[in-house]
Design an enzyme around this catalytic site. Structure first.
Site, PDB file in Angstrom:
ATOM      1  N   LYS A 175       3.337  10.865  30.027  1.00  0.00           N
ATOM      2  CA  LYS A 175       4.305  10.346  30.996  1.00  0.00           C
ATOM      3  C   LYS A 175       5.495   9.775  30.245  1.00  0.00           C
ATOM      4  O   LYS A 175       5.369   8.812  29.483  1.00  0.00           O
ATOM      5  CB  LYS A 175       3.690   9.257  31.874  1.00  0.00           C
ATOM      6  CG  LYS A 175       4.677   8.686  32.891  1.00  0.00           C
ATOM      7  CD  LYS A 175       4.094   7.525  33.663  1.00  0.00           C
ATOM      8  CE  LYS A 175       5.138   6.916  34.588  1.00  0.00           C
ATOM      9  NZ  LYS A 175       6.273   6.310  33.835  1.00  0.00           N
ATOM     10  N   VAL A 212       2.677   5.577  39.660  1.00  0.00           N
ATOM     11  CA  VAL A 212       2.208   6.744  38.905  1.00  0.00           C
ATOM     12  C   VAL A 212       1.612   6.303  37.575  1.00  0.00           C
ATOM     13  O   VAL A 212       0.542   6.763  37.176  1.00  0.00           O
ATOM     14  CB  VAL A 212       3.355   7.749  38.696  1.00  0.00           C
ATOM     15  CG1 VAL A 212       2.955   8.840  37.709  1.00  0.00           C
ATOM     16  CG2 VAL A 212       3.746   8.369  40.034  1.00  0.00           C
ATOM     17  N   GLY A 213       2.298   5.406  36.886  1.00  0.00           N
ATOM     18  CA  GLY A 213       1.751   4.872  35.642  1.00  0.00           C
ATOM     19  C   GLY A 213       0.445   4.133  35.866  1.00  0.00           C
ATOM     20  O   GLY A 213      -0.497   4.248  35.070  1.00  0.00           O
ATOM     21  N   GLU A 251       1.269   0.051  21.190  1.00  0.00           N
ATOM     22  CA  GLU A 251       2.365  -0.290  20.272  1.00  0.00           C
ATOM     23  C   GLU A 251       3.386  -1.036  21.110  1.00  0.00           C
ATOM     24  O   GLU A 251       4.090  -0.455  21.935  1.00  0.00           O
ATOM     25  CB  GLU A 251       2.943   0.983  19.646  1.00  0.00           C
ATOM     26  CG  GLU A 251       3.730   0.720  18.366  1.00  0.00           C
ATOM     27  CD  GLU A 251       5.178   0.392  18.649  1.00  0.00           C
ATOM     28  OE1 GLU A 251       5.516  -0.821  18.618  1.00  0.00           O
ATOM     29  OE2 GLU A 251       5.973   1.302  18.885  1.00  0.00           O
ATOM     30  N   CYS A 285      11.740  -1.470  18.288  1.00  0.00           N
ATOM     31  CA  CYS A 285      10.796  -2.582  18.302  1.00  0.00           C
ATOM     32  C   CYS A 285      10.554  -3.156  16.913  1.00  0.00           C
ATOM     33  O   CYS A 285      10.169  -4.319  16.783  1.00  0.00           O
ATOM     34  CB  CYS A 285       9.472  -2.139  18.910  1.00  0.00           C
ATOM     35  SG  CYS A 285       8.787  -0.652  18.160  1.00  0.00           S
ATOM     36  N   GLU A 381      12.045 -10.566  22.465  1.00  0.00           N
ATOM     37  CA  GLU A 381      12.677  -9.304  22.090  1.00  0.00           C
ATOM     38  C   GLU A 381      13.952  -9.106  22.907  1.00  0.00           C
ATOM     39  O   GLU A 381      13.968  -9.279  24.129  1.00  0.00           O
ATOM     40  CB  GLU A 381      11.693  -8.160  22.361  1.00  0.00           C
ATOM     41  CG  GLU A 381      11.989  -6.904  21.619  1.00  0.00           C
ATOM     42  CD  GLU A 381      10.827  -5.922  21.681  1.00  0.00           C
ATOM     43  OE1 GLU A 381      10.595  -5.223  20.687  1.00  0.00           O
ATOM     44  OE2 GLU A 381      10.144  -5.868  22.722  1.00  0.00           O
TER      45      GLU A 381
END
Length: 479
Positions: A175, A212-213, A251, A285, A381
């Site tokens: 995906k 969907v995820g 990750e 990242c 972040e």
């Protein structure tokens, strides 16, 4: 028109959603918007392909299919390069490395690794209960894998998940991120049209729907999830996966520190740190977004870093001279700008940058000095070209500040000697390190983080082994 790949067929969807060119804000194209029903069909296809075909056991066939995929990517490299520049905002110069050409090398790496990797390992004989026993291990694929990628390096992230999982013998539902759907779907087309990968072994979806995820990460027929994205989303996936005890590779986020020691070449160190945070406009990242400097040399290093940032070539990603392009969306640019403004309100000094640049979603390379190590800008972040300078008192203080983070993905140390730099790096809890500008990132180097930067390693031999299960055997040796 772009299509989803489900059970070996390129198919459309009832609805579409737009993909924007982040350098202009204009519509680049439309992607089919997969539904939960599409996700369920993809899982069913992957389950059937794993359970009823010889994909998981035919090593020679898998090698041939990986070779075909590598050739297809090579043959269509320039077409994919232009799409990556347009949709991702990837600077052209970086498509010759981590945005495209390096990821293509991953497919070749895992095809070659599979040719020599021992899927069976003899452990020798032991004596037990008056008999000799031969023992060995066989390494088998995990099964059906859901692979979910982020928008920042879609080619790298997709191929770093696909290549080792296919080499291991798994079947996959990939995906892609809704911000970069066309790039992901291009990969699905190459698989369907230019490889012998059987129906159901690889399924490629994109969707604007969060559901969907969720369906792909909770489905009972999915054995493993490999996910790259934010730590917040990773936590939710980890919680959802616990219901069926799925294997996980995560990750996640990073807030890596670049430590300049007091014996370093300050001009070189400041230039390297400034360049690092502007790579792909800070949308990485593992980028070192905290710059830790000796308090006595704070102002000198800030001045040097600001000079580099003020002339950093951030611009049209199609221009070969651009090092940084746009941010992926207006929403992301607004987030970055708001964080910079809050940092200044909290006491940080805005040295250079801090402004939006139109048209498109560009943001100036930005330097903040005198940053509180506990502040939001030092802890969270940003995913933009923003460098936060934090002064430290001595080496122990630098290590303490570097470790003052929920993350542990990467880091860097600059010193007059590699020995001193490595000694400091070993005290910092991070999965990867650059020593005096060294580049660790390659197909054979395991990549991943400590703490809340994730679980597991991508790339290298460990990247293959993430997708393998170990089965132990023993038999009585005849006299």
């Amino acid at each position: 028109m772009t299509r989803l790949l489900i059970d070996g067929e390129l198919v459309g969807a009832e609805r579409t959603f737009p993909s924007l060119n982040p350098a202009t804000g204009e519509v680049l194209g439309h992607a089919p918007d997969a539904t939960v029903a599409d996700a369920e069909r993809a899982v069913a296809a992957a389950r059937r392909a794993f359970d009823t075909t010889d994909w998981s056991t035919d090593v020679a066939f898998r090698i041939r299919c990986l070779d075909q995929l590598h050739q297809a990517l090579t043959d269509h490299l320039e077409e994919l390069r232009e799409l990556t520049i347009a949709e991702v905002g990837a600077p052209r110069m970086l498509t010759h490395g981590p945005h495209l050409e390096d990821p293509v090398k991953l497919v070749r790496y895992y095809a070659d690794l599979l040719r020599k990797y021992p899927l069976t390992e003899e452990l020798g004989e032991i004596e037990s209960r008056g008999q000799r026993h031969r023992r060995w291990i066989e390494k088998e694929p995990v099964g059906v894998v859901t692979a979910i990628t982020a928008y920042n390096y879609p080619n790298q992230l997709a191929l770093a998940k696909l290549a080792p999982s296919l080499a291991a013998g798994c079947t996959v539902i990939l995906k892609g991120a809704p911000d970069t759907p066309l790039t992901t779907l291009f990969l699905g087309r190459l698989i369907a049209e230019h490889t012998d990968i059987p129906p159901g072994v690889v399924n490629v979806l994109v969707s604007s729907a969060v559901e969907v995820g969720e369906a792909l990460t909770t489905h009972a027929d999915v054995d493993m999830i490999t996910f790259t994205g934010s730590t917040a989303t990773g936590r939710r996936i980890m919680e959802a996966a616990s219901r069926t005890v799925k294997k996980l590779f995560l990750e996640l986020g990073g807030k890596s520190a670049m430590v300049i020691l007091d014996d370093a070449d300050f001009a070189k160190a400041a230039g390297f740190a400034a360049g690092m945070v502007c790579s792909h406009s800070g949308q990485g990242c593992a980028l070192t977004t905290r710059l830790l400097v000796p308090r006595a040399h704070h102002d000198e290093i800030v001045t040097r870093a600001a000079a580099v940032l003020s002339r950093m070539p951030i611009g049209d990603p199609a221009d070969p001279k651009s090092f940084g392009g746009p941010l992926i969306s207006e929403k992301q640019r607004d987030k970055v700008h708001a964080m910079v403004q809050r940092a200044v309100a909290a006491g940080a000094k805005l040295v250079t940058g801090g402004n939006k640049v139109d048209p498109g979603y560009f943001y100036e390379a930005t330097l903040l000095s005198d940053v509180d190590p506990d502040s939001e800008i030092a802890q969270d972040e940003v995913f933009g070209p923003v460098l936060a300078v934090i002064p430290y008192d001595d080496e122990d203080d630098a290590v303490r500040i570097a470790n003052n983070s929920i993350f542990g993905l990467s880091g860097g140390v600059m010193s007059a000697t590699d020995e001193r730099a490595v000694a400091v790096a070993r005290r910092i809890r991070s999965g990867t390190f650059t020593i005096n500008g060294g580049n660790y990132f390659a197909a054979d180097v395991p990549f991943g983080g400590y703490k809340q930067s994730g679980i597991g390693r991508e790339n290298g031999v460990p990247g293959l082994e993430e997708f393998l299960e170990y089965k132990a055997f023993a038999t009585v040796v005849s006299a």
